[in-house]
Design a protein around this motif. Structure first.
Motif, PDB file in Angstrom:
ATOM      1  N   ARG A   1       0.864  -1.273   0.065  1.00 57.16           N
ATOM      2  CA  ARG A   1      -0.148   0.098  -0.048  1.00 57.16           C
ATOM      3  C   ARG A   1       0.898   1.268   0.141  1.00 57.16           C
ATOM      4  NH1 ARG A   1      -4.723  -1.405   4.561  1.00 57.16           N
ATOM      5  NH2 ARG A   1      -5.757  -3.099   3.293  1.00 57.16           N
ATOM      6  N   ALA A   2       1.866   1.295   0.824  1.00 51.84           N
ATOM      7  CA  ALA A   2       2.902   2.393   0.943  1.00 51.84           C
ATOM      8  C   ALA A   2       3.624   2.516  -0.709  1.00 51.84           C
ATOM      9  CB  ALA A   2       3.990   1.984   1.701  1.00 51.84           C
ATOM     10  N   ASP A   3       4.012   1.621  -1.477  1.00 53.64           N
ATOM     11  CA  ASP A   3       4.293   1.850  -2.712  1.00 53.64           C
ATOM     12  C   ASP A   3       3.321   2.538  -3.608  1.00 53.64           C
ATOM     13  OD1 ASP A   3       6.729   0.246  -2.222  1.00 53.64           O
ATOM     14  OD2 ASP A   3       5.683  -1.757  -2.830  1.00 53.64           O
ATOM     15  N   ILE A   4       2.112   2.043  -3.409  1.00 53.75           N
ATOM     16  CA  ILE A   4       1.097   2.668  -4.231  1.00 53.75           C
ATOM     17  C   ILE A   4       0.986   4.179  -3.925  1.00 53.75           C
ATOM     18  CG2 ILE A   4      -1.282   2.461  -4.949  1.00 53.75           C
ATOM     19  CD1 ILE A   4      -1.329  -0.411  -4.457  1.00 53.75           C
ATOM     20  N   ALA A   5       0.712   4.544  -2.674  1.00 53.33           N
ATOM     21  CA  ALA A   5       0.582   5.746  -2.137  1.00 53.33           C
ATOM     22  C   ALA A   5       1.657   6.673  -2.514  1.00 53.33           C
ATOM     23  CB  ALA A   5       0.357   5.524  -0.633  1.00 53.33           C
ATOM     24  N   ILE A   6       2.926   6.337  -2.356  1.00 60.14           N
ATOM     25  CA  ILE A   6       4.159   7.260  -2.503  1.00 60.14           C
ATOM     26  C   ILE A   6       4.078   7.558  -4.175  1.00 60.14           C
ATOM     27  CG2 ILE A   6       5.762   5.589  -2.942  1.00 60.14           C
ATOM     28  CD1 ILE A   6       6.406   9.063  -1.343  1.00 60.14           C
ATOM     29  N   THR A   7       3.484   6.482  -4.870  1.00 61.57           N
ATOM     30  CA  THR A   7       3.573   6.817  -6.370  1.00 61.57           C
ATOM     31  C   THR A   7       2.619   7.891  -6.824  1.00 61.57           C
ATOM     32  OG1 THR A   7       4.135   4.268  -6.605  1.00 61.57           O
ATOM     33  CG2 THR A   7       3.146   5.705  -8.671  1.00 61.57           C
ATOM     34  N   LYS A   8       1.442   7.714  -6.089  1.00 61.57           N
ATOM     35  CA  LYS A   8       0.014   8.779  -6.229  1.00 61.57           C
ATOM     36  C   LYS A   8       0.538  10.156  -6.019  1.00 61.57           C
ATOM     37  CE  LYS A   8      -3.521   5.275  -6.457  1.00 61.57           C
ATOM     38  NZ  LYS A   8      -4.851   4.746  -5.991  1.00 61.57           N
TER      39      LYS A   8
ATOM     40  N   LYS B   1      -0.956  -2.947 -13.755  1.00 61.04           N
ATOM     41  CA  LYS B   1      -1.898  -3.811 -12.985  1.00 61.04           C
ATOM     42  C   LYS B   1      -3.031  -2.697 -12.645  1.00 61.04           C
ATOM     43  CE  LYS B   1      -0.640  -6.244  -9.343  1.00 61.04           C
ATOM     44  NZ  LYS B   1      -0.817  -7.615  -9.550  1.00 61.04           N
ATOM     45  N   GLY B   2      -3.049  -1.716 -13.188  1.00 61.76           N
ATOM     46  CA  GLY B   2      -4.206  -0.730 -12.952  1.00 61.76           C
ATOM     47  C   GLY B   2      -4.307  -0.100 -11.612  1.00 61.76           C
ATOM     48  N   LEU B   3      -2.996   0.194 -11.086  1.00 58.56           N
ATOM     49  CA  LEU B   3      -3.101   0.394  -9.583  1.00 58.56           C
ATOM     50  C   LEU B   3      -2.796   1.929  -9.521  1.00 58.56           C
ATOM     51  CD1 LEU B   3      -1.026  -2.398  -7.913  1.00 58.56           C
ATOM     52  CD2 LEU B   3      -3.654  -1.870  -7.736  1.00 58.56           C
ATOM     53  N   ILE B   4      -2.507   2.598 -10.660  1.00 60.25           N
ATOM     54  CA  ILE B   4      -2.279   3.926 -10.729  1.00 60.25           C
ATOM     55  C   ILE B   4      -2.712   4.468 -11.943  1.00 60.25           C
ATOM     56  CG2 ILE B   4      -0.014   4.128  -9.335  1.00 60.25           C
ATOM     57  CD1 ILE B   4       1.482   4.124 -12.030  1.00 60.25           C
TER      58      ILE B   4
END
Length: 248
Positions: A208-215, A245-248
């Motif tokens: 979740r941290a990987d996705i959050a920092i990317t956003k 993966k459609g996460l961003i």
């Protein structure tokens, strides 16, 4: 009158020549090295097993010694051929039979592989040479035992301007600071970037941290005209693209 064949008998047939002796197999270290060299030069990419290839590389550090025990000990200690090449040279020298010259030979191959992979990426539009980019990143990061974060800054043609390591941490520490990443892009005239980091655990699945920092970085870049194309996570088990993966 006797027949002619009785007066002049035919000569006896000559004995068949004895078969040539089979050359004795050379079991010396020199003979073993010669056989490895022949297989390396005439065989395909899998002509030598991993430990045999390490044997061959260690020949550079030992003119006569049998390097097979050292090669097998290296794989036993570090886990794989790739991990041996990525290992710290000081740790490699702790394995009996390697020595400084052997560690240097292994390090030179690791550096050569990096330069070959980077050469296929340099000067090319990154998004159009995606597999070459992944190969380059995997060689550099897949077997690290610490977390590494890097940013690939791109120009308007998506060609690489700068490949910067922004953090080298311990096995459970990594950091990307959005403000610093975007300011760097502005300073060097980049119009886009790719985020990359590795998971020392081996699994590239994002947290979740990987996705959050990317956003957060995407949002900061959007306000200043900097595009974040993707965030790629590298692990020994493969890679994951957050965009794919459609996460961003």
């Amino acid at each position: 009158m006797q027949e002619a064949e009785d007066l002049f008998p035919a000569p006896a047939p000559a004995p068949a020549p004895a078969p040539a002796p089979t050359p004795a197999r050379d079991h010396s270290a020199a003979g073993h090295r010669a056989r490895l060299r022949e297989r390396l030069l005439t065989g395909g990419p899998d002509a030598l097993a991993d430990y045999e290839l390490l044997e061959f590389l260690l020949f550079a550090g030992s003119s006569r010694a049998d390097t097979k025990p050292a090669a097998k000990a290296l794989i036993a200690r570090f886990g794989s051929f790739a991990a041996v090449l990525e290992a710290n040279p000081l740790a490699v020298q702790e394995v009996k039979g390697v020595g400084e010259a052997g560690a240097a030979a292994l390090k030179s191959v690791s550096l050569a592989a990096r330069r070959m992979a980077k050469g296929k990426v340099k000067g090319q539009p990154v998004l159009a040479s995606w597999q070459a980019l992944l190969d380059y990143l995997a060689i550099d990061m897949a077997n690290l035992n610490r977390e590494r974060v890097r940013v690939l800054y791109l120009n308007t043609q998506n060609r690489l301007i700068l490949d910067e390591i922004v953090h080298d941490g311990t096995i459970d520490e990594g950091a990307i600071y959005p403000r610093e990443v975007i300011h760097k892009a502005l300073d060097i005239g980049a119009s886009a970037l790719l985020l990359v980091h590795n998971h020392p655990s081996g699994s590239p699945e994002p947290s979740r941290a990987d996705i959050a920092i990317t956003k957060k970085i995407m949002e900061a870049g959007r306000n200043l005209g900097i595009t974040v194309h993707d965030h790629v996570i590298i692990g020994a088990d493969g890679h994951v693209s957050l965009r794919a993966k459609g996460l961003i």
